[in-house]
Design a protein around this motif. Sequence first.
Motif, PDB file in Angstrom:
ATOM      1  N   ILE A 117       0.846  -1.206   0.000  1.00  0.00           N
ATOM      2  CA  ILE A 117       0.000   0.000   0.000  1.00  0.00           C
ATOM      3  C   ILE A 117       0.878   1.253   0.000  1.00  0.00           C
ATOM      4  O   ILE A 117       0.664   2.195  -0.763  1.00  0.00           O
ATOM      5  CB  ILE A 117      -0.946   0.008   1.224  1.00  0.00           C
ATOM      6  N   ARG A 118       1.923   1.251   0.832  1.00  0.00           N
ATOM      7  CA  ARG A 118       2.801   2.427   0.905  1.00  0.00           C
ATOM      8  C   ARG A 118       3.516   2.687  -0.419  1.00  0.00           C
ATOM      9  O   ARG A 118       3.660   3.830  -0.834  1.00  0.00           O
ATOM     10  CB  ARG A 118       3.850   2.229   2.007  1.00  0.00           C
ATOM     11  N   ASP A 119       3.989   1.622  -1.071  1.00  0.00           N
ATOM     12  CA  ASP A 119       4.646   1.794  -2.373  1.00  0.00           C
ATOM     13  C   ASP A 119       3.680   2.441  -3.369  1.00  0.00           C
ATOM     14  O   ASP A 119       4.053   3.324  -4.128  1.00  0.00           O
ATOM     15  CB  ASP A 119       5.099   0.431  -2.938  1.00  0.00           C
ATOM     16  N   HIS A 120       2.442   1.954  -3.354  1.00  0.00           N
ATOM     17  CA  HIS A 120       1.442   2.519  -4.263  1.00  0.00           C
ATOM     18  C   HIS A 120       1.198   3.996  -3.950  1.00  0.00           C
ATOM     19  O   HIS A 120       1.137   4.837  -4.851  1.00  0.00           O
ATOM     20  CB  HIS A 120       0.132   1.733  -4.155  1.00  0.00           C
ATOM     21  N   LEU A 121       1.057   4.314  -2.667  1.00  0.00           N
ATOM     22  CA  LEU A 121       0.791   5.705  -2.275  1.00  0.00           C
ATOM     23  C   LEU A 121       1.954   6.616  -2.667  1.00  0.00           C
ATOM     24  O   LEU A 121       1.747   7.732  -3.147  1.00  0.00           O
ATOM     25  CB  LEU A 121       0.543   5.790  -0.765  1.00  0.00           C
ATOM     26  N   ALA A 122       3.188   6.140  -2.476  1.00  0.00           N
ATOM     27  CA  ALA A 122       4.353   6.962  -2.813  1.00  0.00           C
ATOM     28  C   ALA A 122       4.387   7.249  -4.314  1.00  0.00           C
ATOM     29  O   ALA A 122       4.632   8.381  -4.736  1.00  0.00           O
ATOM     30  CB  ALA A 122       5.640   6.270  -2.368  1.00  0.00           C
ATOM     31  N   ASP A 153       1.842   7.307  -6.300  1.00  0.00           N
ATOM     32  CA  ASP A 153       0.723   8.192  -6.607  1.00  0.00           C
ATOM     33  C   ASP A 153       1.046   9.644  -6.255  1.00  0.00           C
ATOM     34  O   ASP A 153       0.650  10.564  -6.975  1.00  0.00           O
ATOM     35  CB  ASP A 153      -0.515   7.726  -5.842  1.00  0.00           C
ATOM     36  N   GLU A 159       1.515  16.125  -5.329  1.00  0.00           N
ATOM     37  CA  GLU A 159       1.694  16.353  -3.894  1.00  0.00           C
ATOM     38  C   GLU A 159       3.167  16.573  -3.554  1.00  0.00           C
ATOM     39  O   GLU A 159       4.042  16.304  -4.370  1.00  0.00           O
ATOM     40  CB  GLU A 159       1.178  15.138  -3.110  1.00  0.00           C
ATOM     41  N   LEU A 206       9.499  13.552  -1.573  1.00  0.00           N
ATOM     42  CA  LEU A 206      10.920  13.624  -1.289  1.00  0.00           C
ATOM     43  C   LEU A 206      11.653  12.813  -2.357  1.00  0.00           C
ATOM     44  O   LEU A 206      11.232  11.702  -2.703  1.00  0.00           O
ATOM     45  CB  LEU A 206      11.176  13.046   0.110  1.00  0.00           C
ATOM     46  N   MET A 245      12.808   8.043  -6.199  1.00  0.00           N
ATOM     47  CA  MET A 245      11.531   8.687  -5.888  1.00  0.00           C
ATOM     48  C   MET A 245      11.015   8.168  -4.562  1.00  0.00           C
ATOM     49  O   MET A 245      10.620   7.014  -4.458  1.00  0.00           O
ATOM     50  CB  MET A 245      10.543   8.406  -7.011  1.00  0.00           C
ATOM     51  N   SER A 246      11.006   9.020  -3.564  1.00  0.00           N
ATOM     52  CA  SER A 246      10.565   8.599  -2.246  1.00  0.00           C
ATOM     53  C   SER A 246       9.431   9.500  -1.771  1.00  0.00           C
ATOM     54  O   SER A 246       8.755  10.147  -2.582  1.00  0.00           O
ATOM     55  CB  SER A 246      11.752   8.591  -1.284  1.00  0.00           C
ATOM     56  N   THR A 247       9.217   9.563  -0.508  1.00  0.00           N
ATOM     57  CA  THR A 247       8.050  10.230   0.054  1.00  0.00           C
ATOM     58  C   THR A 247       8.441  10.915   1.358  1.00  0.00           C
ATOM     59  O   THR A 247       9.420  10.526   1.998  1.00  0.00           O
ATOM     60  CB  THR A 247       6.942   9.181   0.307  1.00  0.00           C
ATOM     61  N   GLY A 305       6.752  10.675   3.915  1.00  0.00           N
ATOM     62  CA  GLY A 305       6.185   9.851   4.982  1.00  0.00           C
ATOM     63  C   GLY A 305       4.783  10.289   5.367  1.00  0.00           C
ATOM     64  O   GLY A 305       4.062   9.570   6.057  1.00  0.00           O
ATOM     65  N   ASP A 315       0.960  10.715   5.270  1.00  0.00           N
ATOM     66  CA  ASP A 315      -0.160   9.911   4.754  1.00  0.00           C
ATOM     67  C   ASP A 315       0.212   8.468   4.433  1.00  0.00           C
ATOM     68  O   ASP A 315      -0.621   7.731   3.901  1.00  0.00           O
ATOM     69  CB  ASP A 315      -0.766  10.543   3.480  1.00  0.00           C
ATOM     70  N   ILE A 316       1.432   8.053   4.725  1.00  0.00           N
ATOM     71  CA  ILE A 316       1.737   6.644   4.456  1.00  0.00           C
ATOM     72  C   ILE A 316       2.161   5.906   5.726  1.00  0.00           C
ATOM     73  O   ILE A 316       2.497   4.729   5.665  1.00  0.00           O
ATOM     74  CB  ILE A 316       2.803   6.459   3.354  1.00  0.00           C
ATOM     75  N   SER A 347      -5.604   6.861   3.973  1.00  0.00           N
ATOM     76  CA  SER A 347      -4.976   7.070   2.668  1.00  0.00           C
ATOM     77  C   SER A 347      -5.395   5.982   1.680  1.00  0.00           C
ATOM     78  O   SER A 347      -5.625   6.258   0.497  1.00  0.00           O
ATOM     79  CB  SER A 347      -3.450   7.068   2.799  1.00  0.00           C
ATOM     80  N   LEU A 356      -2.945  -4.989  -5.927  1.00  0.00           N
ATOM     81  CA  LEU A 356      -1.571  -4.734  -5.461  1.00  0.00           C
ATOM     82  C   LEU A 356      -0.812  -6.063  -5.303  1.00  0.00           C
ATOM     83  O   LEU A 356       0.356  -6.170  -5.685  1.00  0.00           O
ATOM     84  CB  LEU A 356      -1.577  -4.000  -4.113  1.00  0.00           C
ATOM     85  N   HIS A 412       9.401   3.306   3.672  1.00  0.00           N
ATOM     86  CA  HIS A 412       9.671   3.331   2.233  1.00  0.00           C
ATOM     87  C   HIS A 412      11.163   3.206   1.987  1.00  0.00           C
ATOM     88  O   HIS A 412      11.965   3.727   2.745  1.00  0.00           O
ATOM     89  CB  HIS A 412       9.154   4.643   1.610  1.00  0.00           C
TER      90      HIS A 412
END
Lengths: 138, 138, 138, 138
Positions: free
Chosen positions: A39-44, A46, A52, A55, A130-132, A134, A136-137, B18, B38, D125
């Motif tokens: 789920i986190r990979d998908h959110l990052a 997206d 949005e 990072l 490509m990271s995030t 953090g 919302d994940i 999320s 996923l 992540h």
Amino acid sequence: MSDLTRVSLSLDQSLLDSLEQQVAKKGYENRSEFIRDLIRDHLARDQWLSGEEVLGTLTLIYNHHQRGVSEKLVEEQHHSGEHILASTHVHLSHEICAEMIMLRGSGSGIIKLTNALKQLRGVLHASLAMSTTGKDIS
Amino acid sequence: MSDLTRVSLSLDQSLLDSLEQQVAKKGYENRSEFIRDLIRDHLARDQWLSGEEVLGTLTLIYNHHQRGVSEKLVEEQHHSGEHILASTHVHLSHEICAEMIMLRGSGSGIIKLTNALKQLRGVLHASLAMSTTGKDIS
Amino acid sequence: MSDLTRVSLSLDQSLLDSLEQQVAKKGYENRSEFIRDLIRDHLARDQWLSGEEVLGTLTLIYNHHQRGVSEKLVEEQHHSGEHILASTHVHLSHEICAEMIMLRGSGSGIIKLTNALKQLRGVLHASLAMSTTGKDIS
Amino acid sequence: MSDLTRVSLSLDQSLLDSLEQQVAKKGYENRSEFIRDLIRDHLARDQWLSGEEVLGTLTLIYNHHQRGVSEKLVEEQHHSGEHILASTHVHLSHEICAEMIMLRGSGSGIIKLTNALKQLRGVLHASLAMSTTGKDIS
């Protein structure tokens, strides 16, 4: 990290079997942790597509003997609207430097800066992780 | 498709929020279907890396005026050990052809064939869609 | 294919050596063909990003026992503005079908259609090969 | 950087036109610099696949409130045979940390370490930028 909630989902038995095999094969502690990572990979991903704040870490390999390359690198980074969180420099050889630069900003802005730095004379390679942030994940 | 099973997993409330937003944003019917996708994406990628039997679709763009290119394309496909399931040819212009070729075999074998076909004189572009035979992911 | 032109470029001797090794390793006939392929790959990627007309091949794996999936697949394809050049169907097993669909249109439109088809109930996997119509790259 | 050599290649006029447009569009100084970048990108990708020594930068996002995550991160890095060139830590929020780690080693070893770190509890992540030590591409 907020309170843990339990949710349930329905899966075909055969898909569940394949999932369990992956959890074991990849060495995850349990199924929940594995699905959370998916789920986190998908959110990052997206976040990068939807504008949005993200990072990104840019890695540059360059020849510092090329006249003016260091100045131009700093200049381009200053002109970019993206916020530089940290930058670390490593000497790989007599001629070659590696620099990793952590940036916070929009995905498109970070990609634009990567492309601008890549084409500077003396820069041999530029790659982006490509990271995030953090958000919302977690 | 086998029997449906219910499994439960634990998530932080913020990660669940999320997730729910993504389910709505991407137009999925429900959370289970989203998570199943996923898991299937992950399994399909893993099959390509781990040497299991996979399905790939190769798209070739080539100039059929280049002497001998059609014969060489057929020849390379025959020499490859991968099993060709179907092949469809489209005339894009007076000169340019597009061909899509569905293959079943090992990931490495399909990638090797893609590279071999790509470098034939007259072939302008080759791209590969990495898919799955559906085994273990339904 | 138009008239051949000769152009020259300057390279460091060490980069030229690495290039020659690649040409031999990958089995290319000569250096020109190798560099032409690098240029074409770059142009094809750029066409997908810059909104030009591209060609994409979508591979779908689905369970045709899922009620209504075939109708919905056809319906979604008709509603999409992208032009379907060809579509080929293969029976993988008693339950599972594979379909490859060649499309011409904008990169964003083809990606949007891919995502729409992917989330239909019964569709197990969707993958996209990003190719080109051959325009401007031959 | 060694001595500059001139090499010539043959291109169709239409491919040359498309190339010139890209050189201008991407803001490159000249055609040679553009083609050199295409060659270097190819060489860097090839180094990751062929087991040569490469450079990679790993970005981790993690929640440092998760008990023991920092210790485990350090431990995994020490157990890995890859050589850590530099590591920089940034505090993103009260809970979330970002760390970028520059590694030198084999592509497969760096990917293995990335996967091991990703599945630690508390790590949200992990992403990897695949770069090069600059050897053979300058």
